[in-house]
Design a protein around this motif. Structure first.
Motif, mmCIF file in Angstrom:
data_model
loop_
_atom_site.group_PDB
_atom_site.id
_atom_site.type_symbol
_atom_site.label_atom_id
_atom_site.label_comp_id
_atom_site.label_asym_id
_atom_site.label_seq_id
_atom_site.Cartn_x
_atom_site.Cartn_y
_atom_site.Cartn_z
ATOM 1 N N ASP A 90 0.934 -1.766 0.037
ATOM 2 C CA ASP A 90 0.385 -0.033 0.352
ATOM 3 C C ASP A 90 0.924 1.282 0.247
ATOM 4 O OD1 ASP A 90 -1.036 2.390 0.918
ATOM 5 O OD2 ASP A 90 -2.836 1.257 1.778
ATOM 6 N N PRO A 91 1.131 1.667 -1.527
ATOM 7 C CA PRO A 91 1.959 2.659 -1.125
ATOM 8 C C PRO A 91 1.803 4.033 -0.245
ATOM 9 C CG PRO A 91 2.042 1.781 -3.347
ATOM 10 C CD PRO A 91 1.158 1.257 -2.848
ATOM 11 N N ASP A 92 0.548 4.475 -0.612
ATOM 12 C CA ASP A 92 -0.251 5.925 -0.023
ATOM 13 C C ASP A 92 -0.089 5.237 1.434
ATOM 14 O OD1 ASP A 92 -0.905 6.513 -1.968
ATOM 15 O OD2 ASP A 92 -2.817 6.288 -1.785
ATOM 16 N N GLY A 93 -0.426 4.018 1.993
ATOM 17 C CA GLY A 93 -0.076 4.383 3.878
ATOM 18 C C GLY A 93 1.204 3.546 4.097
ATOM 19 N N ALA A 94 2.099 3.446 3.314
ATOM 20 C CA ALA A 94 3.507 3.636 3.854
ATOM 21 C C ALA A 94 3.845 4.621 3.579
ATOM 22 C CB ALA A 94 3.839 2.447 2.366
ATOM 23 N N ALA A 95 3.066 5.990 2.831
ATOM 24 C CA ALA A 95 3.527 7.020 2.559
ATOM 25 C C ALA A 95 3.287 7.937 4.613
ATOM 26 C CB ALA A 95 3.603 8.319 1.812
ATOM 27 N N ALA A 96 1.989 7.588 4.584
ATOM 28 C CA ALA A 96 1.272 8.016 6.069
ATOM 29 C C ALA A 96 2.171 7.236 6.883
ATOM 30 C CB ALA A 96 0.267 7.716 6.127
ATOM 31 N N PHE A 97 2.947 6.045 7.520
ATOM 32 C CA PHE A 97 3.705 5.284 8.227
ATOM 33 C C PHE A 97 5.268 6.142 8.521
ATOM 34 C CE2 PHE A 97 6.951 2.009 8.535
ATOM 35 C CZ PHE A 97 6.924 1.712 10.093
ATOM 36 N N LEU A 98 5.623 6.247 6.621
ATOM 37 C CA LEU A 98 7.186 7.166 6.851
ATOM 38 C C LEU A 98 7.457 8.885 7.353
ATOM 39 C CD1 LEU A 98 8.223 6.458 3.928
ATOM 40 C CD2 LEU A 98 9.320 6.015 5.872
ATOM 41 N N MET A 99 5.450 9.851 6.978
ATOM 42 C CA MET A 99 5.952 10.695 8.355
ATOM 43 C C MET A 99 5.238 10.504 9.473
ATOM 44 S SD MET A 99 6.266 12.698 5.061
ATOM 45 C CE MET A 99 5.738 14.679 5.483
ATOM 46 N N ALA A 100 3.918 9.626 9.799
ATOM 47 C CA ALA A 100 3.993 10.007 10.697
ATOM 48 C C ALA A 100 4.737 8.772 12.694
ATOM 49 C CB ALA A 100 2.881 8.644 11.759
ATOM 50 N N GLN A 101 5.882 8.806 12.109
ATOM 51 C CA GLN A 101 6.645 8.430 12.821
ATOM 52 C C GLN A 101 7.904 8.634 12.099
ATOM 53 O OE1 GLN A 101 6.353 4.123 14.488
ATOM 54 N NE2 GLN A 101 4.957 3.957 12.708
ATOM 55 N N ASP A 102 9.302 9.476 13.171
ATOM 56 C CA ASP A 102 10.607 9.567 12.374
ATOM 57 C C ASP A 102 11.687 8.470 12.251
ATOM 58 O OD1 ASP A 102 8.837 11.856 12.973
ATOM 59 O OD2 ASP A 102 10.103 13.260 14.910
ATOM 60 N N MET A 103 11.342 7.751 13.243
ATOM 61 C CA MET A 103 12.733 7.062 12.619
ATOM 62 C C MET A 103 12.465 5.572 12.394
ATOM 63 S SD MET A 103 14.450 8.408 14.764
ATOM 64 C CE MET A 103 15.940 7.051 15.727
ATOM 65 N N VAL A 104 11.037 4.734 12.249
ATOM 66 C CA VAL A 104 10.968 3.951 10.993
ATOM 67 C C VAL A 104 11.315 4.369 9.741
ATOM 68 C CG1 VAL A 104 8.993 3.828 12.502
ATOM 69 C CG2 VAL A 104 8.984 4.658 10.403
ATOM 70 N N THR A 105 11.410 2.663 9.021
ATOM 71 C CA THR A 105 12.329 3.033 7.773
ATOM 72 C C THR A 105 11.302 1.890 6.879
ATOM 73 O OG1 THR A 105 13.065 0.671 8.025
ATOM 74 C CG2 THR A 105 14.370 2.889 8.752
ATOM 75 N N VAL A 106 11.194 2.287 5.719
ATOM 76 C CA VAL A 106 10.240 1.259 4.582
ATOM 77 C C VAL A 106 11.711 0.382 3.377
ATOM 78 C CG1 VAL A 106 8.462 1.356 2.918
ATOM 79 C CG2 VAL A 106 8.079 2.285 5.004
ATOM 80 N N ALA A 107 11.818 -0.806 3.257
ATOM 81 C CA ALA A 107 12.199 -1.559 2.338
ATOM 82 C C ALA A 107 11.175 -2.148 1.413
ATOM 83 C CB ALA A 107 13.018 -2.147 2.568
#
Length: 262
Positions: A90-107
């Motif tokens: 879910d690209p939109d969900g992943a973008a929200a995830f990155l913006m909501a948290q400061d330390m998490v990563t997506v690969a």
């Protein structure tokens, strides 16, 4: 007596901390949260397309908790995606995830990270710095090492022509897990993982219905093989008809516990 007491206290304090059991919590389809209670990794945990109800989506509560990083999805270091199909990413969900948290990563494979980068959510520079594409192919299949976390690596294994499917190896605590995404065992080259030992293999249920899939699972007798990607309308009876006595994950919030080992 004081010397003996001091020695006993020293031995207790000097003893290594016991490794924690690892829980694999099912979210939807192939989405899982792998955690030892302190740190965790999410794989295919956000998806958006059920393909007309064929496959399950995360509940609204689970989706919100994953994006916000709240219990039980706090302590997550990485959200990983196997491939671009909407029942896995879910690209939109992943973008929200990155913006909501400061330390998490997506690969994820570049097909997914490009969709995240070009979606409706404009990512900050900080978020972009935590987004890692995998440029892997059949010719250069990996493994790719996560640049921030030595316990995460990915490798390309065939799913479908034109679709980059990343199989993920994660180590949480002392437990080694392989997530196969939508690997097609009839055309897969598993040699990329030949030198890696696994405690758990998470595989799409159709492996158990294909000779090549069964052969791969049987070639790893040390690993606990657990099926998922089971259609949403399945019942206990239809699952048993497809899998026999094989272990599986199905139903949001269901869990398996993998005992720690030293």
């Amino acid at each position: 007596m004081r010397l003996l007491t001091a020695l006993l206290l020293y031995l207790v304090c000097a003893s290594p901390v016991s490794a924690q059991d690892v829980t694999i919590r099912f979210i939807a389809n192939e989405g899982v949260h792998i955690s030892d209670g302190e740190t965790g990794v999410l794989i295919d945990a956000l998806n958006w397309n059920s393909y007309d109800g064929t496959y399950a989506l995360p509940s609204d509560d689970a989706r919100a908790a994953i994006i916000a990083g709240t219990d039980p999805y706090d302590g997550v270091s990485a959200l990983l995606f196997t491939h671009i199909h909407g029942d896995h990413s879910d690209p939109d969900g992943a973008a929200a995830f990155l913006m909501a948290q400061d330390m998490v990563t997506v690969a994820a494979p570049a097909q997914v990270t490009d969709a995240i980068r070009n979606g409706e959510t404009e990512l900050s520079d900080n978020a972009l710095n935590r987004l890692f594409p995998l440029e892997l192919t059949a010719q250069e299949s990996g493994p790719w090492a996560h640049p921030l976390f030595e316990n995460i690596e990915g490798a390309w294994v065939f799913h479908r022509q034109g679709i980059d499917n990343i199989t993920w190896h994660v180590r949480v605590g002392e437990v080694s897990v392989l997530h196969l995404g939508d690997t097609d065992p009839r055309r897969a080259d598993f040699s990329v993982w030949a030198g890696t030992e696994f405690d758990v293999i998470l595989y799409p249920y159709w492996f158990a219905q294909m000779p090549q899939g069964v052969a791969f699972l049987d070639s790893r007798p040390e690993a606990r093989a657990i099926a998922f990607h089971i259609p949403a309308a399945a019942t206990a009876q239809t699952i048993r008809a497809a899998l026999g006595d094989r272990e599986y994950l199905f139903g949001e919030g269901s869990e398996v516990v993998i005992p720690a080992h030293d």
